[in-house]
Design a protein around this motif. Structure first.
Motif, short mmCIF file in Angstrom:
data_model
loop_
_atom_site.label_atom_id
_atom_site.label_comp_id
_atom_site.label_asym_id
_atom_site.label_seq_id
_atom_site.Cartn_x
_atom_site.Cartn_y
_atom_site.Cartn_z
N VAL A 25 20.68 55.63 14.13
CA VAL A 25 20.69 55.45 15.57
C VAL A 25 22.00 54.81 15.98
O VAL A 25 22.36 53.74 15.48
CB VAL A 25 19.52 54.53 16.02
N PRO A 26 22.77 55.41 16.89
CA PRO A 26 24.03 54.80 17.31
C PRO A 26 23.79 53.44 17.94
O PRO A 26 22.75 53.19 18.57
CB PRO A 26 24.56 55.81 18.35
N GLN A 27 24.75 52.54 17.83
CA GLN A 27 24.64 51.24 18.44
C GLN A 27 25.84 51.00 19.35
O GLN A 27 26.88 51.61 19.19
CB GLN A 27 24.57 50.14 17.39
N SER A 28 25.66 50.13 20.31
CA SER A 28 26.71 49.86 21.26
C SER A 28 27.87 49.15 20.59
O SER A 28 27.70 48.14 19.92
CB SER A 28 26.17 48.99 22.41
N ALA A 29 29.08 49.64 20.82
CA ALA A 29 30.25 49.03 20.22
C ALA A 29 30.59 47.71 20.87
O ALA A 29 31.31 46.89 20.31
CB ALA A 29 31.44 50.00 20.32
N SER A 30 30.05 47.49 22.07
CA SER A 30 30.39 46.26 22.80
C SER A 30 29.45 45.12 22.50
O SER A 30 29.68 44.00 22.94
CB SER A 30 30.38 46.54 24.31
N ALA A 31 28.36 45.40 21.75
CA ALA A 31 27.38 44.36 21.47
C ALA A 31 27.94 43.36 20.48
O ALA A 31 28.84 43.65 19.69
CB ALA A 31 26.10 44.98 20.92
N ALA A 32 27.42 42.15 20.51
CA ALA A 32 27.81 41.11 19.57
C ALA A 32 26.69 40.09 19.52
O ALA A 32 25.89 39.99 20.45
CB ALA A 32 29.12 40.45 19.99
N THR A 33 26.61 39.34 18.43
CA THR A 33 25.55 38.33 18.29
C THR A 33 26.12 36.92 18.17
O THR A 33 25.40 36.00 17.79
CB THR A 33 24.68 38.63 17.05
N ALA A 206 16.44 52.74 11.43
CA ALA A 206 15.08 53.15 11.78
C ALA A 206 14.94 53.25 13.30
O ALA A 206 15.04 52.26 14.01
CB ALA A 206 14.07 52.16 11.22
N SER A 207 14.70 54.45 13.80
CA SER A 207 14.61 54.66 15.25
C SER A 207 13.48 53.84 15.86
O SER A 207 13.57 53.43 17.02
CB SER A 207 14.42 56.14 15.55
N ALA A 208 12.42 53.58 15.10
CA ALA A 208 11.29 52.81 15.62
C ALA A 208 11.67 51.38 15.98
O ALA A 208 10.97 50.73 16.76
CB ALA A 208 10.16 52.80 14.60
N LEU A 209 12.77 50.91 15.41
CA LEU A 209 13.21 49.52 15.65
C LEU A 209 14.42 49.45 16.57
O LEU A 209 15.04 48.40 16.71
CB LEU A 209 13.53 48.85 14.31
N ASN A 210 14.75 50.55 17.20
CA ASN A 210 15.91 50.59 18.08
C ASN A 210 15.80 49.52 19.16
O ASN A 210 14.73 49.31 19.74
CB ASN A 210 16.02 51.98 18.73
N GLY A 211 16.91 48.83 19.42
CA GLY A 211 16.95 47.82 20.48
C GLY A 211 16.67 46.41 20.02
O GLY A 211 16.89 45.46 20.77
N THR A 212 16.18 46.25 18.78
CA THR A 212 15.93 44.91 18.27
C THR A 212 17.19 44.33 17.66
O THR A 212 18.13 45.05 17.31
CB THR A 212 14.84 44.94 17.18
N LEU A 213 17.21 43.01 17.50
CA LEU A 213 18.20 42.35 16.68
C LEU A 213 17.78 42.48 15.22
O LEU A 213 16.62 42.76 14.92
CB LEU A 213 18.32 40.88 17.07
N LEU A 214 18.74 42.27 14.33
CA LEU A 214 18.47 42.34 12.89
C LEU A 214 18.85 41.02 12.24
O LEU A 214 19.73 40.31 12.72
CB LEU A 214 19.27 43.48 12.25
N SER A 215 18.19 40.71 11.14
CA SER A 215 18.43 39.47 10.40
C SER A 215 18.89 39.78 8.99
O SER A 215 18.24 40.55 8.27
CB SER A 215 17.15 38.64 10.36
#
Length: 328
Positions: A25-33, A206-215
């Protein structure tokens, strides 16, 4: 992560390495944590306890007011001594589905009143990498999300180090959690990587987890390298293309043994090279780090210790390197 389980981790890591991502799943290049500059506040017994989790400095007999007062001093110490703005707190069903929860909430409430973010993470008791009791786990999360779901500064980590699950089984469990708690915005849910949170490429894809943060968890005893370049490669492989969604919510090194983490003293030692590489990479990729542990008595990795009602730091150079990784 309890450091006595290295061999079990190695076996799990080999299994995780063979897992096939479900869907890219592509992710936003502008995102950051990097808005997460955090510390773990941990139980001296480790957070894998069959009973109430009681972070260092608190006591089972404390009232809400007592927990809140003690937490005020500790949270202020995290802020003033380190520059932290996030605290990761352990929970389990024994703690939440009991009268301890009404009192333990004083720790989270203190952090929130001080303008901190809070990450609640579930620790199991059996140390087998599985949710101990799914019904009790659901009841726990129903209560925690009911109490804090409306606060945008609170984040939810369904399970710490799910090493018992295959990738597909872990994605399925997390999908069920997301469905049950669909009122919680996905960007406030932190999904652990597979194994000992040691790789996020599977959950990230995993597309089912799209939009979540990861640890991701990352420790210096996972390899014997003594150069920053080797450690950078090690960490990069665990992140894949998912740095922008990932918080390293456990990373730490010995802070009470006299190691010097400052520039010029990094390559040549396993832990100093590891910690430098980790913080260099998180700074350059604008990633969040939640240090393990910010406070835990008896742990040589603890970056602070209690001093009166507040805290003192254990290693000035370690604090400086952590702050560098935070972008400070």
């Amino acid at each position: 992560m309890k450091r006595t389980r290295i061999h079990a981790w190695l076996r799990s890591a080999m299994v995780a390495a063979l897992a096939v991502p479900l869907l890219v799943v592509p992710q936003s290049a502008s995102a950051a944590t990097n808005a997460f500059r955090g510390v773990n506040w941990a139980d001296a017994r480790d957070n894998y306890v069959d009973g109430w989790v009681i972070p260092t400095g608190l006591a089972a007999g404390d009232s809400y007011e007592s927990v809140r007062g003690k937490a005020d001093g500790i949270i202020t110490g995290f802020q003033q001594k380190l520059g932290a703005n996030t605290v990761r707190l352990p929970i389990n069903p024994q703690s939440v589905n009991s009268d301890w929860w009404a009192r333990y909430k004083g720790a989270a409430d203190s952090a929130l009143a001080h303008g901190m973010k809070v990450i609640f993470g579930y620790w199991e008791a059996n140390k087998d990498g599985f949710v101990d009791d799914t019904n009790a786990w659901n009841t726990m999360w129903d209560k925690v999300t009911a109490d804090y779901g409306g606060n945008g500064s609170v984040y939810f980590e369904p399970m710490n180090e799910p090493f018992g699950y295959s990738l597909s089984a872990w994605v399925s469990l997390c999908s069920s959690w997301l469905s049950r708690h669909s009122n919680i915005p996905r960007d406030r849910v932190v999904i652990s990587g597979t194994g000992y949170n040691d790789n996020v490429t599977g959950v990230g894809a995993a597309s089912a987890l799209n939009g979540t943060l990861l640890s991701l968890h990352f420790y210096g005893y996972w390899a014997s390298d003594t150069t920053r370049s080797a450690w950078t490669t090690n960490l990069s492989n665990r992140l894949g293309s998912y740095s922008s969604r990932t918080i390293i919510d456990e990373a730490g090194a010995p802070m009470t043994t006299g190691l010097d983490y400052s520039a010029g003293h990094q390559d040549g030692n396993n832990f100093t090279a590891y910690f430098a590489a980790t913080t260099d990479l998180t700074r350059s990729r604008q990633m969040g780090v939640v240090y393990w542990p910010g406070l835990r008595s008896g742990d040589t990795y603890s970056i602070t210790r209690q001093s009166g009602s507040g805290l003192e730091t254990n290693n000035t150079s370690g604090v400086a390197q952590l702050r560098w990784g935070w972008g400070l």
